[in-house]
Design a protein around this motif. Structure first.
Motif, PDB file in Angstrom:
ATOM      1  N   ALA A  65     -22.489  17.507  52.810  1.00  0.00           N
ATOM      2  CA  ALA A  65     -22.364  16.765  51.556  1.00  0.00           C
ATOM      3  C   ALA A  65     -21.651  17.608  50.500  1.00  0.00           C
ATOM      4  CB  ALA A  65     -23.748  16.331  51.058  1.00  0.00           C
ATOM      5  N   ILE A  66     -21.996  18.905  50.453  1.00  0.00           N
ATOM      6  CA  ILE A  66     -21.305  19.799  49.523  1.00  0.00           C
ATOM      7  C   ILE A  66     -19.863  20.014  49.975  1.00  0.00           C
ATOM      8  CG2 ILE A  66     -21.241  22.188  48.676  1.00  0.00           C
ATOM      9  CD1 ILE A  66     -24.208  22.154  48.402  1.00  0.00           C
ATOM     10  N   PHE A  67     -19.641  20.038  51.297  1.00  0.00           N
ATOM     11  CA  PHE A  67     -18.278  20.075  51.827  1.00  0.00           C
ATOM     12  C   PHE A  67     -17.501  18.864  51.303  1.00  0.00           C
ATOM     13  CE2 PHE A  67     -15.141  18.909  55.070  1.00  0.00           C
ATOM     14  CZ  PHE A  67     -14.483  20.114  55.280  1.00  0.00           C
ATOM     15  N   ALA A  68     -18.140  17.684  51.352  1.00  0.00           N
ATOM     16  CA  ALA A  68     -17.483  16.466  50.875  1.00  0.00           C
ATOM     17  C   ALA A  68     -17.295  16.476  49.359  1.00  0.00           C
ATOM     18  CB  ALA A  68     -18.303  15.237  51.292  1.00  0.00           C
ATOM     19  N   ALA A  69     -18.245  17.069  48.638  1.00  0.00           N
ATOM     20  CA  ALA A  69     -18.142  17.103  47.174  1.00  0.00           C
ATOM     21  C   ALA A  69     -16.869  17.784  46.714  1.00  0.00           C
ATOM     22  CB  ALA A  69     -19.368  17.813  46.588  1.00  0.00           C
ATOM     23  N   ALA A  70     -16.467  18.817  47.443  1.00  0.00           N
ATOM     24  CA  ALA A  70     -15.220  19.506  47.091  1.00  0.00           C
ATOM     25  C   ALA A  70     -14.034  18.549  47.192  1.00  0.00           C
ATOM     26  CB  ALA A  70     -15.009  20.708  48.016  1.00  0.00           C
ATOM     27  N   PHE A  71     -14.111  17.631  48.142  1.00  0.00           N
ATOM     28  CA  PHE A  71     -13.022  16.677  48.300  1.00  0.00           C
ATOM     29  C   PHE A  71     -12.993  15.655  47.170  1.00  0.00           C
ATOM     30  CE2 PHE A  71     -13.028  18.595  52.387  1.00  0.00           C
ATOM     31  CZ  PHE A  71     -11.745  18.438  52.878  1.00  0.00           C
ATOM     32  N   PHE A  72     -14.132  15.375  46.584  1.00  0.00           N
ATOM     33  CA  PHE A  72     -14.138  14.451  45.451  1.00  0.00           C
ATOM     34  C   PHE A  72     -13.537  15.099  44.200  1.00  0.00           C
ATOM     35  CE2 PHE A  72     -17.518  12.436  48.037  1.00  0.00           C
ATOM     36  CZ  PHE A  72     -16.923  11.178  48.148  1.00  0.00           C
ATOM     37  N   MET A  73     -13.433  16.435  44.217  1.00  0.00           N
ATOM     38  CA  MET A  73     -12.728  17.116  43.130  1.00  0.00           C
ATOM     39  C   MET A  73     -11.221  17.133  43.352  1.00  0.00           C
ATOM     40  SD  MET A  73     -14.699  18.102  40.719  1.00  0.00           S
ATOM     41  CE  MET A  73     -13.601  19.280  39.904  1.00  0.00           C
ATOM     42  N   ARG A  74     -10.801  16.863  44.573  1.00  0.00           N
ATOM     43  CA  ARG A  74      -9.379  16.945  44.873  1.00  0.00           C
ATOM     44  C   ARG A  74      -8.536  15.950  44.082  1.00  0.00           C
ATOM     45  NH1 ARG A  74      -8.067  18.507  51.051  1.00  0.00           N
ATOM     46  NH2 ARG A  74      -6.002  18.007  50.233  1.00  0.00           N
ATOM     47  N   PRO A  75      -8.974  14.698  43.873  1.00  0.00           N
ATOM     48  CA  PRO A  75      -8.166  13.812  43.033  1.00  0.00           C
ATOM     49  C   PRO A  75      -7.999  14.350  41.613  1.00  0.00           C
ATOM     50  CG  PRO A  75      -9.753  12.536  44.287  1.00  0.00           C
ATOM     51  CD  PRO A  75     -10.115  13.975  44.484  1.00  0.00           C
ATOM     52  N   ILE A  76      -9.051  14.985  41.080  1.00  0.00           N
ATOM     53  CA  ILE A  76      -8.942  15.566  39.740  1.00  0.00           C
ATOM     54  C   ILE A  76      -7.898  16.679  39.760  1.00  0.00           C
ATOM     55  CG2 ILE A  76     -10.178  16.767  37.893  1.00  0.00           C
ATOM     56  CD1 ILE A  76     -12.732  15.389  38.868  1.00  0.00           C
ATOM     57  N   GLY A  77      -7.967  17.524  40.797  1.00  0.00           N
ATOM     58  CA  GLY A  77      -6.951  18.560  40.950  1.00  0.00           C
ATOM     59  C   GLY A  77      -5.573  17.971  41.143  1.00  0.00           C
ATOM     60  N   GLY A  78      -5.499  16.872  41.904  1.00  0.00           N
ATOM     61  CA  GLY A  78      -4.217  16.204  42.111  1.00  0.00           C
ATOM     62  C   GLY A  78      -3.653  15.623  40.835  1.00  0.00           C
ATOM     63  N   PHE A  79      -4.514  14.976  40.037  1.00  0.00           N
ATOM     64  CA  PHE A  79      -4.069  14.412  38.753  1.00  0.00           C
ATOM     65  C   PHE A  79      -3.622  15.511  37.797  1.00  0.00           C
ATOM     66  CE2 PHE A  79      -6.038  10.432  40.020  1.00  0.00           C
ATOM     67  CZ  PHE A  79      -5.304   9.480  39.337  1.00  0.00           C
ATOM     68  N   PHE A  80      -4.210  16.701  37.915  1.00  0.00           N
ATOM     69  CA  PHE A  80      -3.852  17.803  37.015  1.00  0.00           C
ATOM     70  C   PHE A  80      -2.631  18.574  37.526  1.00  0.00           C
ATOM     71  CE2 PHE A  80      -4.162  22.266  35.699  1.00  0.00           C
ATOM     72  CZ  PHE A  80      -4.196  22.126  34.318  1.00  0.00           C
ATOM     73  N   PHE A  81      -2.717  19.073  38.761  1.00  0.00           N
ATOM     74  CA  PHE A  81      -1.672  19.965  39.264  1.00  0.00           C
ATOM     75  C   PHE A  81      -0.405  19.228  39.694  1.00  0.00           C
ATOM     76  CE2 PHE A  81      -5.371  22.830  40.075  1.00  0.00           C
ATOM     77  CZ  PHE A  81      -4.936  23.884  39.283  1.00  0.00           C
ATOM     78  N   ALA A 384     -10.231  12.318  49.503  1.00  0.00           N
ATOM     79  CA  ALA A 384     -11.567  12.393  48.907  1.00  0.00           C
ATOM     80  C   ALA A 384     -12.508  11.369  49.532  1.00  0.00           C
ATOM     81  CB  ALA A 384     -11.478  12.168  47.399  1.00  0.00           C
ATOM     82  N   ILE A 385     -11.986  10.183  49.773  1.00  0.00           N
ATOM     83  CA  ILE A 385     -12.818   9.101  50.292  1.00  0.00           C
ATOM     84  C   ILE A 385     -13.003   9.206  51.804  1.00  0.00           C
ATOM     85  CG2 ILE A 385     -13.002   6.583  50.545  1.00  0.00           C
ATOM     86  CD1 ILE A 385     -11.423   6.346  47.914  1.00  0.00           C
ATOM     87  N   ALA A 390     -15.564  12.735  56.346  1.00  0.00           N
ATOM     88  CA  ALA A 390     -15.544  12.501  57.796  1.00  0.00           C
ATOM     89  C   ALA A 390     -16.644  13.259  58.537  1.00  0.00           C
ATOM     90  CB  ALA A 390     -14.168  12.833  58.367  1.00  0.00           C
ATOM     91  N   PRO A 391     -16.833  14.587  58.300  1.00  0.00           N
ATOM     92  CA  PRO A 391     -17.926  15.270  59.007  1.00  0.00           C
ATOM     93  C   PRO A 391     -19.297  14.699  58.660  1.00  0.00           C
ATOM     94  CG  PRO A 391     -16.382  16.867  58.070  1.00  0.00           C
ATOM     95  CD  PRO A 391     -16.039  15.525  57.488  1.00  0.00           C
ATOM     96  N   TYR A 392     -19.478  14.345  57.367  1.00  0.00           N
ATOM     97  CA  TYR A 392     -20.762  13.793  56.942  1.00  0.00           C
ATOM     98  C   TYR A 392     -21.005  12.437  57.604  1.00  0.00           C
ATOM     99  CZ  TYR A 392     -24.591  12.194  53.971  1.00  0.00           C
ATOM    100  OH  TYR A 392     -25.795  11.728  53.528  1.00  0.00           O
ATOM    101  N   VAL A 393     -20.010  11.553  57.533  1.00  0.00           N
ATOM    102  CA  VAL A 393     -20.156  10.213  58.105  1.00  0.00           C
ATOM    103  C   VAL A 393     -20.376  10.291  59.605  1.00  0.00           C
ATOM    104  CG1 VAL A 393     -18.966   8.022  58.554  1.00  0.00           C
ATOM    105  CG2 VAL A 393     -18.843   9.062  56.290  1.00  0.00           C
TER     106      VAL A 393
END
Length: 439
Positions: A65-81, A384-385, A390-393
């Motif tokens: 779940a924490i592995f997946a949480a990092a991916f939910f930050m990726r869109p924010i990083g994408g919108f910024f970087f 992110a989605i 994928a590992p969690y699901v």
């Protein structure tokens, strides 16, 4: 003001410059994804150290779940970087993100365990994983655009394929590092401090990657745009208003790219030990074989996409998952180690087919003014989605249904979504990159 798609760059970098760009992007990307990968390779140690003892499945699910949480930050990083790379250049952003990734990974190696500081341990881990995800949000889009803009039109698929090739290298190096440590350290030593070593090593590797990227030049495409005063003043707004359709296309395109990738390289190693009940060494051998297969296939398949087009390769990869995912999971569950390794390798083959062309095809959807931002937004929303989860699901489906073949259905659904998306896309191989968009 109207700016036509036909306007293209007339700067042609030398072959030596292209090779330097590939080395710089690939080596830096390998370092970055080594950092990102060791978390998943060390998932069972992290579950033990950062969550209260009791239910091993719950602890592993929390770790993923924490592995997946990092991916939910990726869109924010994408919108910024992503838009930042459209304003200040791809090279600068690539240097920034590898610094962030390596620093946050290094810090994970220093976090005290749950037994020492209680609930603060998983919270700090979550924060650092989110920083990893934030930086990763700027890595793939900027890296893919960097290589696409350096590559000759006739060889763009081959050149860009080295980005995803370098990701597999990073994952493989992470797996090798952990396995070597487990071989030379006792189980008690590995549990006490050995698991921290790969994270601490990220600081050294990050310095190397940063040095390499600081020595790179920006792409001829971006430099020409800057020289002509055509760099977008508001690339995020421009991307969302002028390129919303290709953003949706890249979102759908990379669903199976990511579900397949994180199933093969993140979920299956733990599936080997937890569900199939093979040893950790068996899992290491299997992931090594699968990685080697992908590494051998990706560049020539990328070159093939330059000859026959991106769409035939992408369709073949998506259909391959639809047709073969279930039989290959049957092979994984046959009870034979050799058959299981063959099933793992088979999934890696299908994944290699799709990813060999997907990054180039995605970069070719956009114009230079908004390419990095639009690419990063679409790609990271999808990953992110579908990627980080994928590992969690897959773990949840297997545990909840009691059916070890359940992850195959998830892979098949993802492949159907991507296949439908590919069918809406135009063929883009061999065409000059669009320099400007139409307002």
């Amino acid at each position: 003001m109207t700016m036509h798609d036909e306007q293209v760059s007339h700067r042609h970098p030398e072959a030596s410059d292209v090779r330097k760009a590939v080395r710089g992007a690939a080596i830096g990307n390998t370092v970055e994804w080594f950092d990102f990968a060791i978390y998943s390779v060390l998932a069972t140690f992290i579950a033990d150290k950062f969550f209260p003892s009791g239910n091993d499945t719950v602890a592993l699910l929390n770790t993923f779940a924490i592995f997946a949480a990092a991916f939910f930050m990726r869109p924010i990083g994408g919108f910024f970087f992503g838009p930042l790379a459209d304003r200040i250049g791809r090279q600068r952003v690539l240097a920034i993100v590898i610094l962030l990734m390596s620093a946050s990974t290094f810090a994970i190696g220093l976090v005290p365990s749950y037994d020492t500081i209680g609930v603060g341990a998983p919270l700090i881990l979550l924060l650092l994983r989110c920083l990893q995800g934030f930086s990763a949000g700027g890595e793939y889009g900027s890296g893919a655009c960097y290589l696409a803009e350096y590559a000759p039109d006739k060889h763009r698929g081959f050149v860009v394929s080295f980005l995803v090739w370098s990701v597999v290298v990073g994952f493989l190096l992470g797996s090798i590092t952990v396995t070597v440590l487990q071989a030379i350290l006792s189980e008690d030593a590995m549990s006490a401090y050995g698991w921290r070593i790969p994270f601490l090593l990220a600081g050294v590797l990050g310095s190397v990657g940063l040095y390499i990227r600081l020595r790179l030049s920006d792409t001829p495409e971006f430099e020409e745009l800057r020289d002509e005063g055509e760099v977008s003043e508001s690339p995020l707004k421009e991307a969302l208003t002028t390129s919303w359709r290709p953003i949706l296309q890249i979102f759908g395109l990379v669903v199976i790219h990511n579900v397949g990738f994180y199933t093969v390289f993140t979920f299956l190693p733990s599936y080997f030990t937890k569900t199939l009940e093979f040893t950790k060494m068996d899992a290491f051998i299997s992931i090594t074989v699968a990685s080697a297969v992908a590494l051998v296939l990706i560049p020539p398949l990328g070159a093939l996409s330059d000859r026959i087009g991106r769409k035939p390769i992408l369709i073949a990869g998506a259909v391959g998952f639809i047709v073969f995912a279930y039989p290959l999971f049957l092979l994984l569950n046959s009870g034979s180690l050799a058959a299981a390794i063959a099933g793992h390798a088979g999934l890696a083959v299908v994944e290699a087919v799709f990813v060999s062309a997907s990054l180039a095809a995605a970069a070719e959807l956009f114009a230079t003014r908004v390419r990095s931002g639009a690419y990063s937004i679409g790609y990271n929303m999808s990953v992110a989605i579908f990627g980080g989860t994928a590992p969690y699901v897959a773990t949840w489906l297997t545990d909840r249904t009691g059916n070890p073949l359940a992850p195959a259905y998830y892979v098949i659904i993802a492949a159907v979504v991507s296949l439908a998306t590919v069918l809406t896309m135009r063929e883009t191989s061999k065409r000059p990159l669009r320099k400007l968009v139409t307002d």
